[in-house]
Scaffold this motif. Structure first.
Motif, PDB file in Angstrom:
ATOM      1  N   LYS A 120       0.817  -1.208   0.000  1.00  0.00           N
ATOM      2  CA  LYS A 120       0.000   0.000   0.000  1.00  0.00           C
ATOM      3  C   LYS A 120       0.853   1.261   0.000  1.00  0.00           C
ATOM      4  O   LYS A 120       0.340   2.369  -0.124  1.00  0.00           O
ATOM      5  CB  LYS A 120      -0.928   0.018   1.229  1.00  0.00           C
ATOM      6  CG  LYS A 120      -2.067  -0.983   1.144  1.00  0.00           C
ATOM      7  CD  LYS A 120      -2.945  -0.895   2.378  1.00  0.00           C
ATOM      8  CE  LYS A 120      -4.088  -1.885   2.319  1.00  0.00           C
ATOM      9  NZ  LYS A 120      -4.929  -1.837   3.554  1.00  0.00           N
ATOM     10  N   ASP A 151      -4.219   7.399   6.875  1.00  0.00           N
ATOM     11  CA  ASP A 151      -3.404   8.137   5.910  1.00  0.00           C
ATOM     12  C   ASP A 151      -2.202   8.844   6.506  1.00  0.00           C
ATOM     13  O   ASP A 151      -1.501   9.575   5.802  1.00  0.00           O
ATOM     14  CB  ASP A 151      -4.272   9.184   5.197  1.00  0.00           C
ATOM     15  CG  ASP A 151      -5.458   8.567   4.483  1.00  0.00           C
ATOM     16  OD1 ASP A 151      -5.261   7.551   3.798  1.00  0.00           O
ATOM     17  OD2 ASP A 151      -6.580   9.099   4.631  1.00  0.00           O
ATOM     18  N   TYR A 152      -1.957   8.661   7.803  1.00  0.00           N
ATOM     19  CA  TYR A 152      -0.850   9.381   8.416  1.00  0.00           C
ATOM     20  C   TYR A 152      -0.421   8.695   9.712  1.00  0.00           C
ATOM     21  O   TYR A 152      -1.106   7.816  10.231  1.00  0.00           O
ATOM     22  CB  TYR A 152      -1.236  10.837   8.701  1.00  0.00           C
ATOM     23  CG  TYR A 152      -2.401  10.994   9.669  1.00  0.00           C
ATOM     24  CD1 TYR A 152      -2.193  11.117  11.042  1.00  0.00           C
ATOM     25  CD2 TYR A 152      -3.719  11.017   9.208  1.00  0.00           C
ATOM     26  CE1 TYR A 152      -3.242  11.256  11.928  1.00  0.00           C
ATOM     27  CE2 TYR A 152      -4.784  11.160  10.082  1.00  0.00           C
ATOM     28  CZ  TYR A 152      -4.542  11.273  11.439  1.00  0.00           C
ATOM     29  OH  TYR A 152      -5.586  11.397  12.319  1.00  0.00           O
TER      30      TYR A 152
END
Length: 247
Positions: A120, A151-152
């Motif tokens: 990913k 996402d972080y």
């Protein structure tokens, strides 16, 4: 058109396990094993020579630890999946850094799940590794945790976490500055780390930072300083009251 492979180096001091992991990796599409070794000394030579994208790294080696290897890399461009047979202090360090790890002997399905995260394209792990190493060297007194959101990566001071709650395979952290961080990990995976930092688990779905508790209500819930109510399970009531009585 040439295929693009993810280059893998395996660092594992047990020859049988090292070979087993290599055989498993050779069955994975899109990955190629470019080197294997069994010590810190050998890894120091093989990593710059092969420039891997992914390191499958044993935590404890005969001449040091996996963290010794990572500390010497000036720019850790590769991702890391740790290999370990010991779910102890080293595992807590890995967890506190939100790093991936596999228990030995390595299970094929668990390996494929970890490799799926690599595919990913998750961020490189410099800060995660740093936090994990600090925790490992601090004799279980780490002050930070790295939370992996979708996402972080979020670095959080433990004393800034008010409480966390679980919903299925997700855990949400509620922070003192009003932020929320949702991670795709079970609350159980954080329990040992948080328990060492004055958190209590009054209910299966909650862990609470004791410094943010205002009172315990006889109806069976905690009231936090911001007014949030946290349920106390019947079987946890005695432990909660005992904690209050110790103050």
């Amino acid at each position: 058109m040439a295929l693009s492979y993810i280059r893998v180096v395996i660092v594992e001091d047990q020859p049988t396990i090292r070979k087993d992991v290599q055989l498993l990796m050779e069955q994975q599409h899109g990955f190629i094993v470019v080197g294997t070794c069994g010590s810190v000394r050998e890894a120091r030579a093989i990593i710059p020579a092969t420039l891997p994208d992914l390191l499958l790294l044993d935590v404890t080696l005969d001449d040091g630890t996996g963290f010794d290897i990572l500390q010497e890399q000036s720019a850790t461009a590769f991702k890391v999946i740790f290999l370990t047979a010991h779910p102890d202090h080293a595992i807590q360090a890995i967890k506190v850094g939100a790093l991936d790890y596999l228990l030995k002997p390595v299970d094929r399905v668990e390996l494929e799940q970890a490799l799926a995260k690599v595919l990913k394209g998750l961020p490189t792990q410099l800060e995660q590794i740093s936090v994990a190493q600090q925790y490992l060297l601090s004799n279980n007194k780490g002050r930070h945790i790295v939370l992996r959101a979708a996402d972080y990566l979020q670095k959080v001071e433990l004393d800034k976490i008010i409480y966390c709650s679980s919903d299925g395979g997700y855990t949400t952290f509620f922070l003192a500055d009003g932020k929320k961080v949702v991670t795709s990990r079970y609350l159980k995976e954080y329990e040992d780390i948080l328990s060492a930092a004055s958190f209590i688990r009054p209910h299966q779905s909650y862990m609470v930072n004791f410094q943010f508790i205002d009172r315990y209500h006889k109806e069976g819930h905690l009231v936090l300083k911001d007014g949030t109510k946290i349920p106390v399970a019947t079987r946890k009531k005695e432990a909660v009251l005992e904690l209050f009585n110790k103050l």
